[in-house]
Design a protein around this motif. Structure first.
Motif, PDB file in Angstrom:
ATOM      1  N   GLU A   1      13.190  14.777 -21.185  1.00  0.00           N
ATOM      2  CA  GLU A   1      12.455  13.671 -21.031  1.00  0.00           C
ATOM      3  C   GLU A   1      11.767  14.643 -19.643  1.00  0.00           C
ATOM      4  O   GLU A   1      11.085  14.284 -18.998  1.00  0.00           O
ATOM      5  CB  GLU A   1      12.691  12.489 -20.573  1.00  0.00           C
ATOM      6  CG  GLU A   1      12.719  11.487 -22.129  1.00  0.00           C
ATOM      7  CD  GLU A   1      12.533  10.167 -22.330  1.00  0.00           C
ATOM      8  OE1 GLU A   1      11.539   9.654 -21.653  1.00  0.00           O
ATOM      9  OE2 GLU A   1      13.389  10.445 -22.481  1.00  0.00           O
ATOM     10  N   VAL A   2      12.530  15.341 -19.037  1.00  0.00           N
ATOM     11  CA  VAL A   2      12.646  16.264 -17.459  1.00  0.00           C
ATOM     12  C   VAL A   2      12.617  17.629 -17.813  1.00  0.00           C
ATOM     13  O   VAL A   2      12.976  18.385 -18.720  1.00  0.00           O
ATOM     14  CB  VAL A   2      13.568  16.076 -17.029  1.00  0.00           C
ATOM     15  CG1 VAL A   2      13.542  16.359 -15.276  1.00  0.00           C
ATOM     16  CG2 VAL A   2      13.880  14.677 -16.642  1.00  0.00           C
ATOM     17  N   ASP A   3      11.252  17.741 -17.318  1.00  0.00           N
ATOM     18  CA  ASP A   3      10.430  18.967 -17.273  1.00  0.00           C
ATOM     19  C   ASP A   3      12.001  20.366 -15.600  1.00  0.00           C
ATOM     20  O   ASP A   3      11.643  19.563 -14.671  1.00  0.00           O
ATOM     21  CB  ASP A   3       9.534  19.721 -16.799  1.00  0.00           C
ATOM     22  CG  ASP A   3       9.227  21.325 -16.701  1.00  0.00           C
ATOM     23  OD1 ASP A   3       9.491  22.209 -17.655  1.00  0.00           O
ATOM     24  OD2 ASP A   3       8.626  21.398 -16.218  1.00  0.00           O
ATOM     25  N   VAL A   4      12.576  20.823 -16.044  1.00  0.00           N
ATOM     26  CA  VAL A   4      13.329  21.850 -14.705  1.00  0.00           C
ATOM     27  C   VAL A   4      13.021  23.585 -14.651  1.00  0.00           C
ATOM     28  O   VAL A   4      12.584  23.770 -15.987  1.00  0.00           O
ATOM     29  CB  VAL A   4      14.803  21.343 -15.339  1.00  0.00           C
ATOM     30  CG1 VAL A   4      15.178  22.357 -13.791  1.00  0.00           C
ATOM     31  CG2 VAL A   4      15.479  19.916 -15.023  1.00  0.00           C
TER      32      VAL A   4
ATOM     33  N   VAL B   1      10.210  17.599 -12.927  1.00  0.00           N
ATOM     34  CA  VAL B   1       9.318  16.599 -13.525  1.00  0.00           C
ATOM     35  C   VAL B   1       9.932  15.647 -14.606  1.00  0.00           C
ATOM     36  O   VAL B   1      10.032  16.214 -15.178  1.00  0.00           O
ATOM     37  CB  VAL B   1       8.130  17.128 -13.698  1.00  0.00           C
ATOM     38  CG1 VAL B   1       7.027  16.600 -13.175  1.00  0.00           C
ATOM     39  CG2 VAL B   1       7.587  17.555 -12.122  1.00  0.00           C
ATOM     40  N   GLY B   2       9.388  14.596 -14.612  1.00  0.00           N
ATOM     41  CA  GLY B   2      10.037  13.307 -16.293  1.00  0.00           C
ATOM     42  C   GLY B   2      10.382  12.466 -15.615  1.00  0.00           C
ATOM     43  O   GLY B   2       9.458  11.510 -14.337  1.00  0.00           O
ATOM     44  N   THR B   3      10.631  11.598 -16.968  1.00  0.00           N
ATOM     45  CA  THR B   3      11.278   9.867 -16.548  1.00  0.00           C
ATOM     46  C   THR B   3      12.487  10.048 -17.231  1.00  0.00           C
ATOM     47  O   THR B   3      13.127  10.426 -18.237  1.00  0.00           O
ATOM     48  CB  THR B   3      10.312   9.105 -17.511  1.00  0.00           C
ATOM     49  OG1 THR B   3       8.456   9.561 -16.643  1.00  0.00           O
ATOM     50  CG2 THR B   3      10.348   8.328 -16.966  1.00  0.00           C
ATOM     51  N   VAL B   4      12.777   9.196 -16.247  1.00  0.00           N
ATOM     52  CA  VAL B   4      14.809   8.371 -16.368  1.00  0.00           C
ATOM     53  C   VAL B   4      14.350   7.328 -16.727  1.00  0.00           C
ATOM     54  O   VAL B   4      14.053   6.859 -16.163  1.00  0.00           O
ATOM     55  CB  VAL B   4      15.809   9.584 -15.286  1.00  0.00           C
ATOM     56  CG1 VAL B   4      15.428  10.726 -15.315  1.00  0.00           C
ATOM     57  CG2 VAL B   4      15.212   8.524 -14.493  1.00  0.00           C
ATOM     58  N   ASP B   5      15.856   7.105 -17.457  1.00  0.00           N
ATOM     59  CA  ASP B   5      16.017   5.291 -17.453  1.00  0.00           C
ATOM     60  C   ASP B   5      15.836   4.807 -16.474  1.00  0.00           C
ATOM     61  O   ASP B   5      15.363   4.159 -16.584  1.00  0.00           O
ATOM     62  CB  ASP B   5      17.267   4.956 -18.522  1.00  0.00           C
ATOM     63  CG  ASP B   5      16.544   5.719 -20.216  1.00  0.00           C
ATOM     64  OD1 ASP B   5      15.580   5.530 -20.182  1.00  0.00           O
ATOM     65  OD2 ASP B   5      17.465   5.340 -20.556  1.00  0.00           O
ATOM     66  N   ARG B   6      16.212   4.803 -16.110  1.00  0.00           N
ATOM     67  CA  ARG B   6      17.150   4.008 -13.946  1.00  0.00           C
ATOM     68  C   ARG B   6      16.699   4.392 -12.661  1.00  0.00           C
ATOM     69  O   ARG B   6      16.393   5.480 -12.965  1.00  0.00           O
ATOM     70  CB  ARG B   6      18.780   3.573 -13.716  1.00  0.00           C
ATOM     71  CG  ARG B   6      18.974   2.799 -15.586  1.00  0.00           C
ATOM     72  CD  ARG B   6      20.421   3.264 -15.040  1.00  0.00           C
ATOM     73  NE  ARG B   6      20.165   2.260 -16.131  1.00  0.00           N
ATOM     74  CZ  ARG B   6      20.879   0.818 -16.484  1.00  0.00           C
ATOM     75  NH1 ARG B   6      20.833  -0.261 -16.219  1.00  0.00           N
ATOM     76  NH2 ARG B   6      21.057  -0.154 -17.880  1.00  0.00           N
ATOM     77  N   ARG B   7      16.438   4.110 -11.784  1.00  0.00           N
ATOM     78  CA  ARG B   7      15.967   4.085 -10.660  1.00  0.00           C
ATOM     79  C   ARG B   7      17.172   5.150 -10.329  1.00  0.00           C
ATOM     80  O   ARG B   7      17.064   6.049  -9.206  1.00  0.00           O
ATOM     81  CB  ARG B   7      15.604   2.923  -9.561  1.00  0.00           C
ATOM     82  CG  ARG B   7      15.282   3.538  -8.238  1.00  0.00           C
ATOM     83  CD  ARG B   7      14.344   3.015  -7.432  1.00  0.00           C
ATOM     84  NE  ARG B   7      14.154   2.751  -6.443  1.00  0.00           N
ATOM     85  CZ  ARG B   7      13.456   2.662  -5.212  1.00  0.00           C
ATOM     86  NH1 ARG B   7      12.601   1.538  -5.841  1.00  0.00           N
ATOM     87  NH2 ARG B   7      13.356   3.408  -4.131  1.00  0.00           N
ATOM     88  N   SER B   8      18.178   4.461 -10.329  1.00  0.00           N
ATOM     89  CA  SER B   8      19.870   5.106  -9.573  1.00  0.00           C
ATOM     90  C   SER B   8      19.475   6.559  -9.899  1.00  0.00           C
ATOM     91  O   SER B   8      20.327   7.569  -9.702  1.00  0.00           O
ATOM     92  CB  SER B   8      20.761   3.926  -9.890  1.00  0.00           C
ATOM     93  OG  SER B   8      21.127   4.262 -11.787  1.00  0.00           O
ATOM     94  N   THR B   9      19.722   6.937 -11.526  1.00  0.00           N
ATOM     95  CA  THR B   9      19.153   7.963 -11.929  1.00  0.00           C
ATOM     96  C   THR B   9      18.649   8.945 -11.431  1.00  0.00           C
ATOM     97  O   THR B   9      19.178  10.402 -11.071  1.00  0.00           O
ATOM     98  CB  THR B   9      19.719   8.051 -13.703  1.00  0.00           C
ATOM     99  OG1 THR B   9      20.540   7.389 -14.133  1.00  0.00           O
ATOM    100  CG2 THR B   9      19.292   9.330 -14.259  1.00  0.00           C
ATOM    101  N   ALA B  10      17.575   8.836 -10.959  1.00  0.00           N
ATOM    102  CA  ALA B  10      16.493   9.692 -10.097  1.00  0.00           C
ATOM    103  C   ALA B  10      16.930  10.164  -9.070  1.00  0.00           C
ATOM    104  O   ALA B  10      17.042  11.011  -8.711  1.00  0.00           O
ATOM    105  CB  ALA B  10      15.247   9.165 -10.210  1.00  0.00           C
ATOM    106  N   GLU B  11      17.543   9.167  -8.712  1.00  0.00           N
ATOM    107  CA  GLU B  11      18.010   9.182  -7.327  1.00  0.00           C
ATOM    108  C   GLU B  11      19.339  10.505  -6.937  1.00  0.00           C
ATOM    109  O   GLU B  11      19.584  11.043  -6.394  1.00  0.00           O
ATOM    110  CB  GLU B  11      18.603   8.129  -6.372  1.00  0.00           C
ATOM    111  CG  GLU B  11      17.096   7.450  -6.203  1.00  0.00           C
ATOM    112  CD  GLU B  11      17.145   5.727  -5.397  1.00  0.00           C
ATOM    113  OE1 GLU B  11      18.668   5.470  -5.438  1.00  0.00           O
ATOM    114  OE2 GLU B  11      16.890   5.118  -5.128  1.00  0.00           O
ATOM    115  N   ALA B  12      21.126   9.824  -8.019  1.00  0.00           N
ATOM    116  CA  ALA B  12      21.596  10.718  -7.841  1.00  0.00           C
ATOM    117  C   ALA B  12      21.517  11.901  -9.040  1.00  0.00           C
ATOM    118  O   ALA B  12      22.104  13.003  -8.105  1.00  0.00           O
ATOM    119  CB  ALA B  12      22.356   9.237  -9.067  1.00  0.00           C
TER     120      ALA B  12
END
Length: 223
Positions: free
Chosen positions: A168-171, A181-192
């Motif tokens: 779900e993430v384009d790298v 660019v994309g979407t992950v489940d949690r905000r903490s995951t995006a920041e990490a």
């Protein structure tokens, strides 16, 4: 996530000197092998100092022996004392800056910058010199292909560390700059994800445009 350490990039088979090595021999080694400094070892092969080309040149600049004067700055008095010596043990700097084998590349870079040196002796747990790491060696961390970096972002960061679906993430990686660019489940995951990607060897910068489905930062505060 395994990053390169000092032991991965250092030069082995180090040229060294002993406390009793004469000045002429120091100069010969430096000229013949094109090195700017030599670690000085004791009888147990432990690091006790570093003698540099500047130290040898200091000797040349003080050909007329004299005693240091009390009114001179401490550095100048020390230079006069050391210039009176004719061996590595008398010329060397006795507070050598060294680094441990398992240290990271950023740690080595910071140590060089803080102390204004171009290379560091690398020591093991017994303070024995096992290599030398230079500024040139540190550049090896950046000599990684964009494809290798992208593989680490997807495989190491998202799958093994974050346990998140990388589909779900384009790298994209261009000249070491990672764009996600994309979407992950949690905000903490995006920041990490952004923090972890920045730590990968060879990454120059990170552009993270990651959305998230759940803002778990607020949940953590309520708990």
């Amino acid at each position: 996530m395994k990053n390169l350490t000092v032991s991965d990039v250092m030069t082995r088979g180090v040229l060294t000197a002993r406390a009793g090595t004469p000045v002429k021999e120091l100069a010969r080694i430096m000229v013949e092998h094109r090195v700017s400094a030599l670690p000085v070892l004791d009888d147990d092969d432990r690091l006790i100092g570093v003698v540099s080309e500047a130290d040898v040149i200091l000797k040349q600049g003080h050909q007329i022996p004299r005693r240091p004067h009390w009114w001179e700055p401490m550095e100048q008095r020390d230079a006069v004392r050391r210039a009176a010596g004719d061996t590595a043990g008398r010329l060397m700097s006795t507070a050598p800056v060294s680094i441990a084998t398992g240290s990271s590349i950023p740690q080595a870079a910071r140590l060089m910058a803080d102390h204004g040196v171009k290379r560091l002796p690398v020591v093991d747990a017994q303070d024995r010199v096992v290599g030398v790491v230079s500024r040139h060696d540190l550049l090896k961390a950046f000599v990684r292909s964009d494809d290798d970096i992208r593989a680490d972002v997807l495989g190491e960061v998202f799958v093994h560390l974050l346990w998140d679906d990388p589909t779900e993430v384009d790298v994209q990686v261009r000249d070491g700059v990672v764009e996600m660019v994309g979407t992950v489940d949690r905000r903490s995951t995006a920041e990490a994800a952004e923090r972890l990607v920045r730590r990968l060897d060879g990454v120059v910068d990170v552009v993270a445009n990651l959305g998230f489905r759940v803002d778990d930062r607020g949940l953590a505060r309520r708990r």
